[in-house]
Design a protein around this motif. Structure first.
Motif, PDB file in Angstrom:
ATOM      1  N   TYR A   9       0.863  -1.171   0.000  1.00 17.17           N
ATOM      2  CA  TYR A   9       0.000   0.000   0.000  1.00 17.17           C
ATOM      3  C   TYR A   9       0.899   1.220   0.000  1.00 17.17           C
ATOM      4  O   TYR A   9       1.838   1.303   0.778  1.00 17.17           O
ATOM      5  CB  TYR A   9      -0.891   0.035   1.248  1.00 17.17           C
ATOM      6  CG  TYR A   9      -1.860  -1.116   1.316  1.00 17.17           C
ATOM      7  CD1 TYR A   9      -3.093  -1.040   0.688  1.00 17.17           C
ATOM      8  CD2 TYR A   9      -1.544  -2.271   2.002  1.00 17.17           C
ATOM      9  CE1 TYR A   9      -3.988  -2.096   0.741  1.00 17.17           C
ATOM     10  CE2 TYR A   9      -2.428  -3.339   2.052  1.00 17.17           C
ATOM     11  CZ  TYR A   9      -3.645  -3.245   1.429  1.00 17.17           C
ATOM     12  OH  TYR A   9      -4.523  -4.290   1.476  1.00 17.17           O
ATOM     13  N   SER A  10       0.618   2.145  -0.876  1.00 17.65           N
ATOM     14  CA  SER A  10       1.407   3.361  -0.949  1.00 17.65           C
ATOM     15  C   SER A  10       0.457   4.561  -0.982  1.00 17.65           C
ATOM     16  O   SER A  10      -0.524   4.553  -1.731  1.00 17.65           O
ATOM     17  CB  SER A  10       2.254   3.342  -2.227  1.00 17.65           C
ATOM     18  OG  SER A  10       2.984   4.530  -2.352  1.00 17.65           O
ATOM     19  N   ALA A  11       0.750   5.559  -0.159  1.00 13.18           N
ATOM     20  CA  ALA A  11      -0.091   6.753  -0.117  1.00 13.18           C
ATOM     21  C   ALA A  11       0.713   7.895   0.481  1.00 13.18           C
ATOM     22  O   ALA A  11       1.725   7.678   1.142  1.00 13.18           O
ATOM     23  CB  ALA A  11      -1.339   6.491   0.712  1.00 13.18           C
ATOM     24  N   SER A  15      -2.789  10.674   4.752  1.00 10.89           N
ATOM     25  CA  SER A  15      -3.912  10.110   3.989  1.00 10.89           C
ATOM     26  C   SER A  15      -4.651   9.011   4.742  1.00 10.89           C
ATOM     27  O   SER A  15      -5.607   8.453   4.221  1.00 10.89           O
ATOM     28  CB  SER A  15      -3.403   9.562   2.650  1.00 10.89           C
ATOM     29  OG  SER A  15      -2.494   8.503   2.882  1.00 10.89           O
ATOM     30  N   LYS A  17      -3.063   6.172   6.175  1.00  7.56           N
ATOM     31  CA  LYS A  17      -2.431   4.859   5.992  1.00  7.56           C
ATOM     32  C   LYS A  17      -2.436   4.042   7.274  1.00  7.56           C
ATOM     33  O   LYS A  17      -2.770   2.857   7.248  1.00  7.56           O
ATOM     34  CB  LYS A  17      -0.985   5.016   5.507  1.00  7.56           C
ATOM     35  CG  LYS A  17      -0.817   5.440   4.091  1.00  7.56           C
ATOM     36  CD  LYS A  17       0.648   5.470   3.679  1.00  7.56           C
ATOM     37  CE  LYS A  17       1.508   6.380   4.511  1.00  7.56           C
ATOM     38  NZ  LYS A  17       1.229   7.806   4.445  1.00  7.56           N
ATOM     39  N   THR A  18      -2.048   4.647   8.372  1.00  9.14           N
ATOM     40  CA  THR A  18      -1.956   3.903   9.629  1.00  9.14           C
ATOM     41  C   THR A  18      -3.325   3.372  10.029  1.00  9.14           C
ATOM     42  O   THR A  18      -3.452   2.209  10.425  1.00  9.14           O
ATOM     43  CB  THR A  18      -1.372   4.777  10.750  1.00  9.14           C
ATOM     44  OG1 THR A  18      -0.076   5.231  10.343  1.00  9.14           O
ATOM     45  CG2 THR A  18      -1.238   3.999  12.047  1.00  9.14           C
ATOM     46  N   LYS A  20      -5.886   2.689   8.045  1.00  8.64           N
ATOM     47  CA  LYS A  20      -6.265   1.631   7.099  1.00  8.64           C
ATOM     48  C   LYS A  20      -5.462   0.353   7.354  1.00  8.64           C
ATOM     49  O   LYS A  20      -6.023  -0.746   7.388  1.00  8.64           O
ATOM     50  CB  LYS A  20      -6.063   2.129   5.664  1.00  8.64           C
ATOM     51  CG  LYS A  20      -6.436   1.142   4.612  1.00  8.64           C
ATOM     52  CD  LYS A  20      -7.931   0.905   4.587  1.00  8.64           C
ATOM     53  CE  LYS A  20      -8.312   0.024   3.410  1.00  8.64           C
ATOM     54  NZ  LYS A  20      -9.703  -0.395   3.480  1.00  8.64           N
ATOM     55  N   LEU A  21      -4.156   0.480   7.512  1.00  9.57           N
ATOM     56  CA  LEU A  21      -3.314  -0.699   7.730  1.00  9.57           C
ATOM     57  C   LEU A  21      -3.646  -1.399   9.043  1.00  9.57           C
ATOM     58  O   LEU A  21      -3.674  -2.633   9.108  1.00  9.57           O
ATOM     59  CB  LEU A  21      -1.833  -0.319   7.695  1.00  9.57           C
ATOM     60  CG  LEU A  21      -1.293   0.070   6.326  1.00  9.57           C
ATOM     61  CD1 LEU A  21       0.138   0.567   6.443  1.00  9.57           C
ATOM     62  CD2 LEU A  21      -1.377  -1.092   5.348  1.00  9.57           C
ATOM     63  N   THR A  43       6.742  -0.428   7.960  1.00  9.82           N
ATOM     64  CA  THR A  43       6.569   1.013   7.791  1.00  9.82           C
ATOM     65  C   THR A  43       7.951   1.622   7.597  1.00  9.82           C
ATOM     66  O   THR A  43       8.964   0.935   7.759  1.00  9.82           O
ATOM     67  CB  THR A  43       5.884   1.639   9.023  1.00  9.82           C
ATOM     68  OG1 THR A  43       6.733   1.451  10.154  1.00  9.82           O
ATOM     69  CG2 THR A  43       4.535   0.999   9.287  1.00  9.82           C
TER      70      THR A  43
END
Length: 106
Positions: A9-11, A15, A17-18, A20-21, A43
């Motif tokens: 996953y790249s963003a 955005s 990310k943390t 969502k992950l 990470t």
């Protein structure tokens, strides 16, 4: 996500990310409570690593203690489990991770 699968996953910064992950990680844990032994979340900074580990453990604790969680509805939807089962399993998962912490790899 099957065995031996790599998902990237790249963003951009800020955005979510943390969030969502951590949600994806929690979903995998509720599919099999020992999945933390098979998942490596990577990470780019020590700070992000600490934040993600902390968020996962905090959310498991919130679920286990019957407190509100930003992830509860998504976990119910993704797993098909009831709230009471998720909260019960959260206690077991948290116990497993804390007693096998060296295998909790973020």
């Amino acid at each position: 996500m099957g065995e031996g699968t790599l998902t990237i996953y790249s963003a951009s910064a800020g955005s979510g990310k943390t969030h969502k992950l951590a949600g994806i990680y929690l979903e995998r844990l509720f599919r099999s409570r020992l999945n933390y032994r098979r998942i490596l979340a990577v990470t780019l900074t020590h700070k992000a690593t600490a934040e993600m580990k902390s968020r996962i453990l905090d959310e498991l604790n919130r679920l286990a203690e019957g407190l509100g969680s930003l992830y509860l509805d998504d976990l119910i939807r993704a797993t098909g489990k009831s709230e009471s089962i998720i909260r019960s399993e959260a206690r077991d998962i948290l116990f497993s991770i804390l007693h096998d912490y060296s295998r909790f790899s973020v």
